[in-house]
Scaffold this active site. Structure first.
Site, PDB file in Angstrom:
ATOM      1  N   GLY A 215       0.836  -1.190   0.000  1.00 46.38           N
ATOM      2  CA  GLY A 215       0.000   0.000   0.000  1.00 46.38           C
ATOM      3  C   GLY A 215       0.871   1.239   0.000  1.00 46.38           C
ATOM      4  O   GLY A 215       1.937   1.261  -0.623  1.00 46.38           O
ATOM      5  N   CYS A 216       0.454   2.255   0.705  1.00 45.18           N
ATOM      6  CA  CYS A 216       1.173   3.524   0.751  1.00 45.18           C
ATOM      7  C   CYS A 216       2.613   3.324   1.212  1.00 45.18           C
ATOM      8  O   CYS A 216       2.863   2.818   2.297  1.00 45.18           O
ATOM      9  CB  CYS A 216       0.450   4.467   1.703  1.00 45.18           C
ATOM     10  SG  CYS A 216       1.357   5.977   2.045  1.00 45.18           S
ATOM     11  N   PHE A 217       3.559   3.743   0.383  1.00 43.37           N
ATOM     12  CA  PHE A 217       4.959   3.530   0.770  1.00 43.37           C
ATOM     13  C   PHE A 217       5.386   4.420   1.919  1.00 43.37           C
ATOM     14  O   PHE A 217       6.353   4.124   2.609  1.00 43.37           O
ATOM     15  CB  PHE A 217       5.932   3.589  -0.399  1.00 43.37           C
ATOM     16  CG  PHE A 217       5.835   4.755  -1.357  1.00 43.37           C
ATOM     17  CD1 PHE A 217       5.374   6.000  -0.982  1.00 43.37           C
ATOM     18  CD2 PHE A 217       6.247   4.581  -2.658  1.00 43.37           C
ATOM     19  CE1 PHE A 217       5.323   7.054  -1.877  1.00 43.37           C
ATOM     20  CE2 PHE A 217       6.207   5.633  -3.573  1.00 43.37           C
ATOM     21  CZ  PHE A 217       5.738   6.868  -3.175  1.00 43.37           C
TER      22      PHE A 217
ATOM     23  N   TYR B 214      -3.372  11.204   8.004  1.00 39.08           N
ATOM     24  CA  TYR B 214      -3.613  10.305   6.868  1.00 39.08           C
ATOM     25  C   TYR B 214      -3.772   8.865   7.362  1.00 39.08           C
ATOM     26  O   TYR B 214      -4.708   8.162   6.989  1.00 39.08           O
ATOM     27  CB  TYR B 214      -2.459  10.404   5.863  1.00 39.08           C
ATOM     28  CG  TYR B 214      -2.349   9.192   4.983  1.00 39.08           C
ATOM     29  CD1 TYR B 214      -3.238   8.996   3.926  1.00 39.08           C
ATOM     30  CD2 TYR B 214      -1.384   8.220   5.238  1.00 39.08           C
ATOM     31  CE1 TYR B 214      -3.156   7.864   3.141  1.00 39.08           C
ATOM     32  CE2 TYR B 214      -1.297   7.083   4.460  1.00 39.08           C
ATOM     33  CZ  TYR B 214      -2.192   6.912   3.414  1.00 39.08           C
ATOM     34  OH  TYR B 214      -2.111   5.779   2.648  1.00 39.08           O
TER      35      TYR B 214
END
Length: 197
Positions: free
Chosen positions: A35-37, A181
């Site tokens: 997913g989000c690095f 986030y």
């Protein structure tokens, strides 16, 4: 003469010490998509024995991809991290154990609130030894799941392309935005559902 010889040996030995000390330790690398690095980078940086974690892209067909290329879904790349570690202090199997706890391996449509092919989880291996360890780890992780079934693949690593500078160390440089986030994305809540705890 013996004294002079002893002195010369000592001088040469002392002169060689900085070169020996400067020689880098043997390192190894592991590449993971989850997913989000930003999140993967943040969560892998604290592991003892990890020397460096870099955000980047891999698995696709576009050379020198940009974030825009990757999120457009036309490049075939995943957001990923390259973990450089000291194998004398940390083994690949432990990194895999850590990796599984950071992802939802039952979701091949993305991760958490980040949807699309570039956010899928995957393990990228660079040798037959890494593949064997990763496949065994995958089987063990599938047994530990509290919900769903394992869909995360083990893939051959081709080229890892480092991400743009503004993505690197995002969580450190933008701590409040990053925490907002992460919370808003529901990452930690979902991980508890998948793994328990």
């Amino acid at each position: 003469m013996r004294r002079l010889l002893s002195l010369l040996i000592t001088v040469f030995a002392l002169a060689a010490l900085p070169a020996l000390a400067a020689k880098p330790a043997k390192t190894a690398t592991a590449v993971f998509a989850g997913g989000c690095f930003w999140c993967m980078e943040h969560d892998m940086q604290g592991v003892p024995g990890v020397l460096k974690v870099e955000s980047g892209y891999t698995g696709g067909h576009v050379n020198n991809p940009t974030y825009r290329d990757v999120t457009s879904e036309r490049s075939g790349h995943y957001e990923a991290v390259r973990v450089t570690y000291d194998p004398a202090k940390l083994d690949y199997g432990f990194l895999l154990y850590r990796y599984w706890k950071l992802v939802d391996p039952t979701d091949d449509g993305g991760q958490f609130c980040d949807r699309g092919p570039s956010y899928r989880p995957a393990i990228f291996v660079s040798s037959p030894q890494q593949r064997a360890i990763a496949e065994t780890s995958r089987t063990e992780a599938a047994r530990r799941l509290k919900t769903g079934r394992m869909v995360t693949p083990v893939l051959d690593l081709k080229t890892f392309w480092p991400a743009e500078a503004y993505h690197r160390d995002y969580a450190k440089r933008n701590a409040l935005n990053y925490q907002a986030y992460r919370l808003g994305c529901g990452r930690d809540l979902r991980l508890k559902q998948v793994w328990g705890g």
